[in-house]
Write an enzyme that holds these catalytic residues in place. Structure first.
Site: not given
Length: 286
Positions: A187, A241
């Protein structure tokens, strides 16, 4: 840089076995799954630490999602609303709070979210159960299906603004500040993006997958190993995050490694999902 030693943020299952019935101890069951919001509550109803209250990521540990996505997918809750909920489940300013989730599911970051939120409200007597629910079971802890019966009380928040960084703070961060992306490497690199509408990372960020804070049994690694995992030394850090949830284990790890929550160990609360809500903000891949 803050130099005073932080309060150790973990409690063992053995400690909780000895103290779960203490008058001032409160337990939060934070089990959850992003893929199925009912999983945690179903698990709680099937069995939990006696006296625990269930803390739902969406309804208790987050605020409402804003139109356009500003604030991210899990915005910080309003401090007074969070404090009101804490009081209703029997948590006051003198309570010793232990938060747990289930790291065996691969998503052992919800207890750290609750821990961080209480610290943000100025509560220092809050801890994460090392090893979570599996550790409690392995230690022979009792399993209850009863609702908690703690009397409501008052929790007065004392918000700590220096624990938070905004998108503007990220953009204006001082030279030498380490920007930590806590998501999985694929990611971070922008190879996959299963949740958010853009892939990649904030330019200049380094990748420190949050899962590196735990060993194979779901226990927190030693401060020395965590220091190597974070690889930030004494530099100030801003950690993010996808939505401000899975970053919190890295913040706890940083405290274990010797840097308390505060101006040198901040959370970008909105995280990636807030960053990409403004299309003028740059995105990096690779």
């Amino acid at each position: 840089m803050t130099t005073h030693p932080p309060k150790h943020p973990l409690k063992t299952a053995a400690w909780l076995l000895d103290h779960a019935q203490d008058a001032d101890v409160r337990v939060l069951d934070c089990r959850y799954a992003l893929s199925d919001p009912l999983v945690g509550r179903v698990a709680f109803l099937a069995g939990h630490v006696p006296g625990a209250a269930y803390a739902d990521l969406e309804t208790d540990l987050s605020g409402p999602v804003q139109p356009g996505g500003a604030g991210g997918r899990h915005p910080l809750p309003d401090p007074d609303l969070l404090a009101g909920w804490l009081g209703r489940v029997g948590i006051g300013n003198d309570s010793v709070v232990v938060c747990y989730d289930d790291p065996s599911t691969g998503q052992g970051f919800y207890a750290a979210r609750a821990w961080w939120l209480l610290r943000w409200l100025g509560h220092t007597q809050v801890f994460v159960l090392d090893g979570g629910w599996p550790a409690w079971q392995a230690a022979g802890g009792a399993v209850s299906t009863d609702d908690a019966t703690h009397a409501p009380t008052t929790f007065t928040p004392r918000v700590q603004p220096d624990m938070i960084a905004t998108a503007q703070d990220v953009q204006d961060r001082a030279p030498g500040t380490v920007l930590i992306d806590s998501r999985a490497p694929a990611r971070y690199r922008g190879e996959v993006e299963p949740i958010d509408r853009k892939a990649g990372h904030i330019p200049g960020a380094v990748n420190r997958d949050w899962s590196g804070v735990l060993d194979g049994a779901g226990h927190w690694r030693s401060p020395e190993v965590l220091g190597v995992h974070l690889n930030a030394g004494a530099a100030p850090t801003i950690t993010y995050c996808g939505s401000g949830v899975s970053a919190t284990p890295n913040l706890l790890a940083r405290e274990l490694a010797g840097v308390p929550l505060g101006p040198d160990n901040r959370l970008y609360a909105g995280s990636w999902s807030d960053w990409i809500s403004d299309d003028t903000r740059p995105v990096a891949t690779g």
